[in-house]
Design a protein around this motif. Sequence first.
Motif, PDB file in Angstrom:
ATOM      1  N   THR A   1       0.928  -1.368   0.013  1.00  0.00           N
ATOM      2  CA  THR A   1      -0.002  -0.061  -0.108  1.00  0.00           C
ATOM      3  C   THR A   1       0.919   1.143   0.181  1.00  0.00           C
ATOM      4  OG1 THR A   1      -1.732  -1.411   1.286  1.00  0.00           O
ATOM      5  CG2 THR A   1      -1.899   1.154   1.151  1.00  0.00           C
ATOM      6  N   LEU A   2       1.953   1.251   0.942  1.00  0.00           N
ATOM      7  CA  LEU A   2       2.785   2.444   1.097  1.00  0.00           C
ATOM      8  C   LEU A   2       3.468   2.661  -0.372  1.00  0.00           C
ATOM      9  CD1 LEU A   2       3.937   2.258   4.583  1.00  0.00           C
ATOM     10  CD2 LEU A   2       2.317   3.631   3.772  1.00  0.00           C
TER      11      LEU A   2
ATOM     12  N   ALA B   1      -7.633  -0.456  -2.034  1.00  0.00           N
ATOM     13  CA  ALA B   1      -7.510  -0.941  -0.761  1.00  0.00           C
ATOM     14  C   ALA B   1      -8.882  -2.097  -0.747  1.00  0.00           C
ATOM     15  CB  ALA B   1      -7.913  -0.046   0.244  1.00  0.00           C
ATOM     16  N   PHE B   2      -9.935  -1.753  -1.250  1.00  0.00           N
ATOM     17  CA  PHE B   2     -11.052  -2.306  -1.675  1.00  0.00           C
ATOM     18  C   PHE B   2     -10.992  -3.587  -2.243  1.00  0.00           C
ATOM     19  CE2 PHE B   2     -15.193  -3.140  -4.058  1.00  0.00           C
ATOM     20  CZ  PHE B   2     -16.078  -3.588  -2.855  1.00  0.00           C
TER      21      PHE B   2
ATOM     22  N   ILE C   1     -10.997  -7.665  -1.026  1.00  0.00           N
ATOM     23  CA  ILE C   1     -11.776  -8.773  -1.581  1.00  0.00           C
ATOM     24  C   ILE C   1     -10.787  -9.884  -1.665  1.00  0.00           C
ATOM     25  CG2 ILE C   1     -13.138  -9.352  -3.546  1.00  0.00           C
ATOM     26  CD1 ILE C   1     -14.296  -6.594  -3.616  1.00  0.00           C
ATOM     27  N   ALA C   2      -9.696  -9.705  -2.393  1.00  0.00           N
ATOM     28  CA  ALA C   2      -8.613 -10.780  -2.989  1.00  0.00           C
ATOM     29  C   ALA C   2      -8.174 -11.274  -1.649  1.00  0.00           C
ATOM     30  CB  ALA C   2      -7.627 -10.276  -3.581  1.00  0.00           C
TER      31      ALA C   2
ATOM     32  N   PHE D   1     -10.820  -0.063   4.773  1.00  0.00           N
ATOM     33  CA  PHE D   1     -10.521  -1.068   3.792  1.00  0.00           C
ATOM     34  C   PHE D   1      -9.001  -1.521   4.089  1.00  0.00           C
ATOM     35  CE2 PHE D   1     -14.006   0.708   0.979  1.00  0.00           C
ATOM     36  CZ  PHE D   1     -14.734  -0.188   1.245  1.00  0.00           C
ATOM     37  N   ILE D   2      -8.208  -0.559   4.366  1.00  0.00           N
ATOM     38  CA  ILE D   2      -6.687  -1.067   4.677  1.00  0.00           C
ATOM     39  C   ILE D   2      -6.665  -1.751   5.707  1.00  0.00           C
ATOM     40  CG2 ILE D   2      -4.501   0.202   5.265  1.00  0.00           C
ATOM     41  CD1 ILE D   2      -5.147   2.495   3.309  1.00  0.00           C
ATOM     42  N   THR D   3      -7.494  -1.442   6.827  1.00  0.00           N
ATOM     43  CA  THR D   3      -7.439  -2.188   8.109  1.00  0.00           C
ATOM     44  C   THR D   3      -8.076  -3.596   7.892  1.00  0.00           C
ATOM     45  OG1 THR D   3      -7.759  -0.177   9.478  1.00  0.00           O
ATOM     46  CG2 THR D   3      -8.379  -2.354  10.697  1.00  0.00           C
ATOM     47  N   LEU D   4      -9.087  -3.778   7.028  1.00  0.00           N
ATOM     48  CA  LEU D   4      -9.626  -4.937   6.790  1.00  0.00           C
ATOM     49  C   LEU D   4      -8.563  -5.856   6.137  1.00  0.00           C
ATOM     50  CD1 LEU D   4     -13.219  -4.293   5.918  1.00  0.00           C
ATOM     51  CD2 LEU D   4     -12.533  -5.544   7.948  1.00  0.00           C
TER      52      LEU D   4
END
Length: 1475
Positions: free
Chosen positions: A582-583, A629-630, A634-635, A763-766
Amino acid sequence: MSSLHNIQEDSVEPSQEKSRSPTVPARVVGETASQRRPSVSRVDVDFFDPAGVKNLQRTVTQLSSRTTTDSDVTLHPGDGPFDLEKTLKFIHKKIAEADIEHRELGVAFQDLRVVGLGASASYQPTLGSTLNPLSILEEIQTLRHPPLRTILDDITGVVRPGEMLLVLGRPGSGCSTLLKTLANQTDEYKSVSGTRNYDSLTPQQIHDHYRGDVQYCPEDDVHFPTLTVEQTLQFAARLRAPQTRIEGQSRDEYVDSMVEILCTIFGLRHVRSTPVGNNAIRGVSGGQKKRVSIAEALATRLRIGAWDNSTRGLDASTALEFGRALRILTDVAHATTIVSIYQASETLYSLFDKVCVLSEGKMVYFGPADQAREYFLSLGYVPQAERQTTPDFLVSVTDFAGRIVRPGLTPEEDKKRPRTSAELAEHFRQSPLMEKNLEDIKAYNQECGLGNKERGEVYKRSVRAEHAKSARRASPYTTSIFMQARALIHRRAQIIVGDKAATLINVATFIIQGTIVGSIFVNSPESTSAFFSRGGVMFFGVLFCALSSMAEIPALFAQRPIILRQSKAALYHPFVEALALTLVDAPILLLSITAFSILLYFIVGLQRTAQQFFIFYLFLYMIAVTMRAFFRTIAAAFATPAPAQSVAGILLLVLVIYTGYTIPKPSMIGALRWITYINPMRYSFEAVVANEFRTINATCASLVPQGPGYENVSLANQVCATVGSVPGEAFVHGNKFIAASYGYSYSHEWMNFGIVVAFGLGFITLLLLFTELNTATSLSTSVVLFKRRSKKGVELARAGGVADPEKAVGNGQDAHVEEAVARDQAEVHKALAAAPPMTDIFSWQNLNYVVPVKDGERKLLDNVSGYVVPGKLTALMGESGAGKTTLLNALAERTTTGVVTGDIFVNGHPLPRDFRSQTGYVQQMDTHVPTDTVREALLFSAMLRQPDSVPVEEKVAYVETCLKMCGLEEMADASVGSLGVEHRKRTTIGVELAAKPRLLLFLDEPTSGLDSQSAWAIMLFLKELAANGQAILCTIHQPSAELFQMFDRLLLLRKGGQVVYFGDIGKNSTTLIHHFESNGSRHCESSENPAEFMLDVIGAGATATSEQDWEAIWRNCPESIKAREELEKIHTEGRARGAVQATFKNKYATPWIQQATLLLRRDARFRWRDPTYLIAKLVLNIVGGLFIGFTFFKAKTSQQGTQNQLFAIFMSTILSAPLSNQLQVPFLDMRNIYEIREGPTKFYSWSALVTAAFLSEVPWNILGSSIYFLCWYWTVGFDNSRAGYTYLMLGVVFPLYYTSFGQAVAAMAPNAELAAVFFALFFSFILNFNGVMQPFRALGWWKWMYHVSPYTYMVEGLLGQALGKHNITCSPVELVTLNPPAGQTCSQYMGNYISSAGGYLTNGDATSSCEFCSTATTDQFLQASFNIFYSHHWRNCGLLFVYIGVNIAGIYVLTYLFRIRTTSIFSAIFTRRRR
């Protein structure tokens, strides 16, 4: 290097011979705690890179001289070969000085029993069976009470540190399960019982605290392909670098020294800057990749390593390199090594200390490797051939069909001979070797077992000392989360740098889309006529930024096995990797969004203030981050990509519709309006729309009334016919427009930003949570699937349905199996004898093959001559790159590039025109339609390749004969895709035999990837074929001695395609060996494999050379002269017999219509037996129809309601994108089968293939669209009277269009991934220019694309006919209010205007506040806004059929141009011009 152990071994001088020595020097060792055998072979540490090791010696010497003058640890470069022992003594002393405690780990296990989840169903699934209510009930019952099977039973043994254990067994015997269990990776199994202890530690302690020390290494070398070898090793070394190191050594110095030593020992210095690579990216070789895997494992300082079948697909020399590298790893690190191997040579076997033999999950031997052969000989079994290797012999005893009973056994001895797996296991349990095994376990447990607390404390102290200061002491990870994040961010950056093309393509996509869409809406005027267009620009900007993330799902699943393997090796937390992704992705995404935002914003001409631009830019970037992130979440939540992509597609449809553009929030039905509140795209869309419209005072494009008779009317008596207008004003304020149309307000701007950020963080937390917790991957058990209602399938169902390779132990075969095997073999012999023998002789003379390369030309074959005699099995051998497959392809007329010169004859005459049809070619890859049964595959070959004059009954009867010949009767009704490797190879051979080849059978590597017993069975079958008159030419890569002895003749090539031997092999290879020995080679030992001997002598392999020119020796030797004379004799005699006539008058054996019919039948069967594909298609139509239908539920007759119906149709056409992507996959799968196997063999014409592919797909798509129509049409609220035409367009024409268009695009693509990219590009053009997103009147110079786009006519036909000729009733918000001049009623004032421009008044008699609706009919609305005419509906239907015809023609033309035509289109054009 705290892991390096000071082994006590005498050094051995390396061999001075140029060619490889036939045996590895024996290690000279004393008795140790592990009681290692003196016969175990050792490997010099300089085996892979002598020069590099010498340089390393100098480095260590300088280090020792710099740090101390003690003579015990000073190393001198002139002392001879690098002595690892002295190096380790030095390192060990420095470790001791640093007070670092060494640790090692073994494993002991007793009464080990592993129970897995079995597959009870052994029927081939179909759409009918999947939808059958009874089948659904059975599935529910199976989920509630899953069947169980015992995979391993009563396994007992011990492996000490410094020992290597070889696990042997046939496929399905439980080898992989044993390795996973000993590596403490048992999550996939139902239960594991018995005792396991890792020295003084329990399995739970290992898992919780020390799992980095115990690792399972799968057979596939899975690494990040764009990372270099050095980067791969640096990463592993850095994350497992100990905190306590040699005095004065920094962490970076430790990593560098570890990588340097590993690259040197494993011969990787010259490729350290080379990418590791994979099938798509060129990198290091297969053998080097194996060594990278071992070096990476050593960099993690593992104590126990389990290597599962890691030599599969490697030739014998590379497999031996792998074994030698493992021996070095075991000796250097004093590690515990457990390995399973299929085809192990005697030299490779000699590297192991112990061997474990499994049969049907039972342990039939565990003990010293050098005593195993004698033990199995004592059971009454003997090797199949004189030179059969020990591992092959051990495995053969567990195979009822492959083992040989020692001749001369008395009836009493034969009665005592153990036969079944249970009897073999029981016999071993009663043997003295088992007693020694138990004593060894007892001694090990006393020395190191669970009761030895002191040893456990030493181990724990050693681990704690290695932990970073900021790392939790109980954590299995050596480094802290911050250190992991830093290393992972660095690696992610390296991955991106290594794959610049993907990043550049991504950025270029944003630039191209920004430019194209910007040009569609270029310089949008500040007029009310552009309000709809501006909304479209905002919507597209948000949509594209969100959509671009969905393509990442396959890539995330591709890297998951690497991440899971490394997290199990305790390198890092999986969630830290997701955070690093992500970063690192954020700045690259920022670059893409920056380019896209600037282009789109300024080309369109949106509000040019810095504040508004940066708000637009900010929201686009935030929604891109959030949606990325969403999709990643899911992946991360799913184990396999298929359901993840399906869910992502459905959710994307939901989010797009409920963004607020296609249907504004006020128009949504209450039951579904809640979706807008959980849709982050809605908040971004509201923010960018409010940001744009808040400063707009748009000039009114249509003042009411105006025109003739209203020239002198004042503005006070006019109003703008746009939502949000105010009487008496010639402009409309943007804020009022969006408030009335969408319910949006700029006051929500920063609240929306906060909500989008909250969604992104959520979403990032999930994502982090799912990545850490969901460590599941797809675990598919290989179950043989039988055709429904087949005899064998019914038998298996009644027997419990166990058709899994790792069979339930309770279903062991009994003594009667041997009699059944004998009966089956008799049937095979009878069938073989009935097959027609061959009499024609195939030969070739002075064959040369030259191909163009970058620097000119390369000669792959150099004056190769030879022949194949019927009744003889001829081997074509040579090292990798010698030209074996190249020669086979040249002889079989399968070359596609380059120039072949020389002569190829049959009976001394040129080849018949249909030579390819008269030969069989068995490829190395077993390429078949996976859902076809074995019988269907053979019958398909027979029906198409035998002459059309042969009656169908005769073809069917011959297929049954071929099934018997190939030993496939039991599997005749099993699907080919579910078969094991041996039966699949037999099927491939059977498919060629079913064609009744008259001349020759070519086989390319028929034993590659098989276990030793399957390879033996295949070669035995080929030998029997040859004995019955079949002419066979077969390539084989370094076979075992007994397989090599199967061949009668040999053609041996060296690099450059030069012949070094052609002739008889002789009994026990005496003729071949005599040729080489009489011409100056070294002596071939009696125990040596002749195949390895001859390759060694001629200098085959990467590290070997030969001082003699064996090609020149062959050219001038008596055997060569005799072979040339024999070849001329064959030609002379053959020419006297006459030429072989062509069997077929045409190019193919059967007429085109028969080809197309059989292909259509096969394609239809393929789809019916793939319920996942069909259900996905139907579910997408059902869900899409219901969701879109209820979203626009009972659309009103207002202007907005009419627009909603427009978008209901527009969104329906968008469904063609996922449906087209889906149908491209089976099209490409079938084309691959044609290109790889069926096309070159002249099964059928490519045009018949394309015809069948299209016709077999259309009915399912029409069915899907018909179901969609039923779910959608009446839900939206269209008229019953208009349903017929709408069904014709949507239920028939639409699926015909997207099927033909999707396949036409796929026809020019090499694979499904690129087909999806091409389709997305073309589809975006079709969709953007159909007049919905940007009305026709505003398209500017793009108007020509409006007329080109087929969806223009699709949307106009559907919408014009469904909505035309209807009245519109404006909703209150759509009514505009104006005041007439004094003394006039509304009707009097507006009458002239209404008669000319349309519209209506709701209060015609009023004298003030006239409520006027600008459109009275749907025709007026559609014509003015979207250029849609009711009267065009049949024209549109006809034009779409024209487009369908063009698409269908495109499938044929593009297939020919991109896949069939062998010369470049441009070169052909230039050639004509030159003429």
